[in-house]
Design an enzyme around this catalytic site. Sequence first.
Site, PDB file in Angstrom:
ATOM      1  CG  HIS A  72      -4.153  -5.073  -4.623  1.00 28.97           C
ATOM      2  ND1 HIS A  72      -5.449  -5.498  -4.476  1.00 28.97           N
ATOM      3  CD2 HIS A  72      -4.130  -3.795  -4.188  1.00 28.97           C
ATOM      4  CE1 HIS A  72      -6.187  -4.497  -3.981  1.00 28.97           C
ATOM      5  NE2 HIS A  72      -5.406  -3.474  -3.792  1.00 28.97           N
ATOM      6  CD  GLU A 121      -1.939  -1.232  -1.761  1.00 30.94           C
ATOM      7  OE1 GLU A 121      -1.522  -2.130  -1.020  1.00 30.94           O
ATOM      8  OE2 GLU A 121      -3.155  -1.060  -2.002  1.00 30.94           O
ATOM      9  CG  HIS A 125      -1.725  -2.285   3.225  1.00 31.44           C
ATOM     10  ND1 HIS A 125      -2.645  -2.905   4.041  1.00 31.44           N
ATOM     11  CD2 HIS A 125      -2.415  -1.902   2.124  1.00 31.44           C
ATOM     12  CE1 HIS A 125      -3.836  -2.909   3.448  1.00 31.44           C
ATOM     13  NE2 HIS A 125      -3.717  -2.299   2.287  1.00 31.44           N
TER      14      HIS A 125
END
Length: 258
Positions: A72, A121, A125
């Site tokens: 993920h 992502e 992040h």
Amino acid sequence: MVNKMKPATAHYLILGSFCLAFYSGCTSYKFLESEHHPRTWKKLFLVHHWPVTVCKMSENDCKDPPQYWTIHGLWPDKVDECNRTWHFNVTEIKDLLPDMRHYWPDILHSSPNRTQFWKHEWEKHGTCAATVEPLNSQKKYFGRTLDLYQKLDLNSCLLKVGIKPSSTYYQMTAIKEALTSVYGVTPKVQCLPPEEGEEVQTIGQIEFCFTKDLELRNCTHSEAESYVMPNNWHFGPEELSVCNDTLTYYPAQVQFYN
Ligand SMILES: *[C@@H]1O[C@H](CO)[C@@H](O)[C@H](O)[C@H]1NC(C)=O
Ligand SMILES: *[C@@H]1O[C@H](CO)[C@@H](O)[C@H](O)[C@H]1NC(C)=O
Ligand SMILES: *[C@@H]1O[C@H](CO)[C@@H](O)[C@H](O)[C@H]1NC(C)=O
Ligand SMILES: *[C@@H]1O[C@H](CO)[C@@H](O)[C@H](O)[C@H]1NC(C)=O
Ligand SMILES: *[C@@H]1O[C@H](CO)[C@@H](O)[C@H](O)[C@H]1NC(C)=O
């Protein structure tokens, strides 16, 4: 619900005997890095998700999810969206694309050229993780994440301890104990709460924690780290939360109820 509740005792026994036998085979991780940059986060979560559960959570049509745990993301705690001007550029990771498609697929949008999930992502992040030298470019961030995933080898380790998708339910404590005995650290396990009128939760995510130097650490947090990670990627109306120590379903295929 087609599955009948079955005793979980058999899995307990299998887990107990396999853990010792395979202990050494699954522990070949150690990532030594030492850089000293200013950091605003303390640990990274390498988040694996179970594609069948992801599909189950989504309203989208999701066909033939992979039958292995996929990535993920790699999420620093405490921070997100650290640099809004550092845009995702798929060309930077072109060498990684075969592995990205296999191990880090966008479960819900299966077109192989879709990069939306990776873009999300990275922006949320990756731009934060990039404050440390080993992760300070898109190629390094995605490449290191793939490396960590392959070193952990969660899929093989779960099989070796006898935890596999099944119509039989597991005790969550047995899954957690098996993971802890294999890796020597406590992971964070997230589940989909039981459906209305059911009692069995469904396993959805397994997260391993790493230090800033990319060494495996416990996910349990100290007093100083009392931060709750917001759920950042909404798959649908349902949400994952930390699993309870109850019976747990590890589904082999997507079953739609109603
Ligand atoms: C944000 O990213 C851009 C593009 O890579 C870079 O030039 C800039 O220095 C970064 N800003 C910070 C605060 O790191
Ligand atoms: C994307 O990355 C490639 C390879 O590093 C570079 O040549 C290209 O200019 C970048 N594109 C953008 C829009 O920054
Ligand atoms: C998908 O990407 C590959 C490799 O980058 C390319 O050869 C192919 O034409 C692309 N397919 C579509 C539908 O864009
Ligand atoms: C765990 O139990 C709490 C309290 O009963 C509940 O709110 C939560 O949804 C449960 N979580 C899961 C994953 O079932
Ligand atoms: C994780 O926690 C366990 C039990 O609290 C401890 O024995 C172990 O040394 C810790 N591992 C790491 C890498 O911190």
